[in-house]
Motif scaffolding. Structure first.
Motif, short mmCIF file in Angstrom:
data_model
loop_
_atom_site.label_atom_id
_atom_site.label_comp_id
_atom_site.label_asym_id
_atom_site.label_seq_id
_atom_site.Cartn_x
_atom_site.Cartn_y
_atom_site.Cartn_z
N UNK A 34 50.65 15.67 50.21
CA UNK A 34 51.12 15.39 51.88
C UNK A 34 52.08 15.53 51.96
N UNK A 35 53.78 15.32 50.90
CA UNK A 35 54.50 14.93 51.12
C UNK A 35 55.49 16.45 51.59
N UNK A 36 55.17 17.88 50.92
CA UNK A 36 54.95 18.83 51.71
C UNK A 36 56.68 19.38 50.77
N UNK A 37 57.12 20.49 51.29
CA UNK A 37 58.52 20.95 50.44
C UNK A 37 59.70 20.19 51.28
N UNK A 38 60.66 19.91 50.10
CA UNK A 38 61.43 18.79 50.20
C UNK A 38 63.08 19.63 49.67
N UNK A 39 64.45 19.24 50.66
CA UNK A 39 64.96 19.45 49.89
C UNK A 39 66.11 18.44 49.44
N UNK A 40 66.39 18.72 48.17
CA UNK A 40 66.44 17.46 47.55
C UNK A 40 68.28 17.70 47.16
N UNK A 41 69.58 17.16 46.57
CA UNK A 41 71.01 17.13 46.12
C UNK A 41 70.97 16.63 44.91
#
Length: 413
Positions: free
Chosen positions: A26-33
């Protein structure tokens, strides 16, 4: 709803794993650095380990090979990236990972990506075409140098060039070689030197530095100004690993300012050694040719025809003498036979000649007009005619005519 559990009624581990997987989905796609700590490439998939920039925490990342290939600059271990990924939980072993859909370099990597895009656009225009590169003169009379005032690059170029060729003449134009306005200052100095017809080659030299320090030498305006120069341009920016776009458009790239000094002028010691070597080789070659020709002449002179040049003439002289003797004998025989034949014909002619008959006492009577008197019937009394003898003629006159009783040609009794 929270899961109700107790020591008497615990939840199965698989149920907990399924619930965690559901929460993560349920978190879905995220942008990560993060920073790439480990990178493993496979033909189809790539496996990365990305760690946090501050905390000692890392996470596995998987992506398709095309995701890495789509990056404008090569992505390697230690690169700082921003990735768009979807968290995934592998239920059988409880492994948490990220499935990356896009990876972008940031910081220096983003800067390199921009430079790469600029390089590709300029390359598409043909600014880096090797066929358009101008050839440097073998020994330039005057060299233009664009560098920073009092810089190590200036010292390296001038000292090394003059050590190699002491008579080299430099026209130095100082320019700001770092920071804002650096590209414009280099362009202005470049135009001044390009307009000077006595300058045969221009060197742009600067020491090493970071990507940001060398950024002015990838400026599009400077690249186009170098491409438009009618004078050959040598780029000597930074150290060997540094590759600003100026290196690609210049007519010659030198790895360092010292290398540029070695490229623009020859080494006088090497040239003198080369001249001496060529003179020695030329002398050996000439002596070799002369020796071969002398041996050839000696071999030709030792031949019988040249050792005694009259040999062939003597042999031919003998032949000519033999032919002359044979010709004389043959001609003498022919003349003798012809003389004999003439003598025979002469005897026959003389035998048949009327003069020979008259020499035996006969004569011929002729009138004044030369006609022969063959019969007394052709004469009359007191006729004048002449008698032809073998040795002359006598004019006579008839006194009387006494014809014979027998006809002419009849036998006498």
């Amino acid at each position: 709803m929270p899961l109700e559990t107790s020591a008497d009624s615990p939840a199965p581990l698989r149920q907990i794993s399924q619930l965690i997987g559901g929460y993560i989905d349920r978190l879905g796609a995220v942008w990560v650095e993060g920073e790439i700590a480990q990178l493993t490439r496979r033909p189809a998939m790539c496996f990365l380990v990305v760690r946090d920039l501050e905390a000692k925490f890392s996470l596995r990342v998987t992506c398709h090979r095309s995701v890495l290939d789509a990056s404008p600059v090569p992505i390697a271990e230690g690169a700082r990236v921003v990735l768009h990924a979807k968290p995934t939980f592998y239920k059988p072993n409880g492994d948490l990972a990220l499935s990356a859909r896009e990876i972008r370099p940031v910081g220096e990597g983003e800067l390199l990506a921009q430079l790469e895009r600029r390089r590709q656009l300029l390359a598409a225009e043909g600014l880096f075409d090797p066929t358009l590169k101008k050839k440097l003169p073998l020994l330039p009379r005057r060299v233009g140098l664009i560098t920073g005032r009092g810089s190590a690059a200036e010292r390296d170029v001038l000292q090394n060039a003059r050590l190699r060729w002491p008579d080299v003449d430099f026209v130095v134009h100082y320019a700001l070689m770092q920071g804002n306005g650096s590209a414009r200052a280099v362009i202005d100095a470049l135009r001044v030197l390009d307009a000077d017809k006595s300058v045969e080659v221009i060197v742009i030299a600067r020491g090493g530095g970071s990507v940001e320090d060398l950024l002015p030498f990838s400026d599009e305006a400077l690249v186009r100004a170098v491409f438009a120069c009618s004078t050959p341009v040598v780029s000597a920016i930074g150290h060997e690993p540094d590759t600003p776009i100026l290196d690609l458009v210049a007519d010659l790239r030198a790895s360092t300012p010292t290398d540029a000094a070695k490229r623009i002028v020859p080494d006088v010691r090497e040239e003198l050694a080369g001249v001496a070597s060529m003179r020695e080789r030329a002398s050996l070659a000439v002596h070799g040719i002369l020796n071969r020709e002398l041996h050839g002449l000696a071999a030709i002179r030792s031949r019988p025809v040249l050792a005694n040049p009259t040999t062939l003439i003597d042999a031919q002289e003998v032949l000519v003498g033999d032919y002359r003797l044979r010709a004389r004998r043959s001609l003498g025989h022919k003349l003798d036979r012809a003389g004999d034949e003439v003598g025979h014909h002469l005897a026959r002619v003389r035998g048949l000649s009327p003069l020979s008959t008259m020499a035996r006492g006969y004569n011929v009577a002729q009138r004044a007009d030369g006609t022969v008197v063959a019969s007394v019937g052709q004469l009359s009394a007191d006729a004048e005619f002449s008698l032809r003898f073998a040795d002359g003629h006598v004019d006579v006159r008839t006194l009387s005519i006494h014809p014979d009783d027998q006809p002419p040609g009849a036998p006498h009794e």
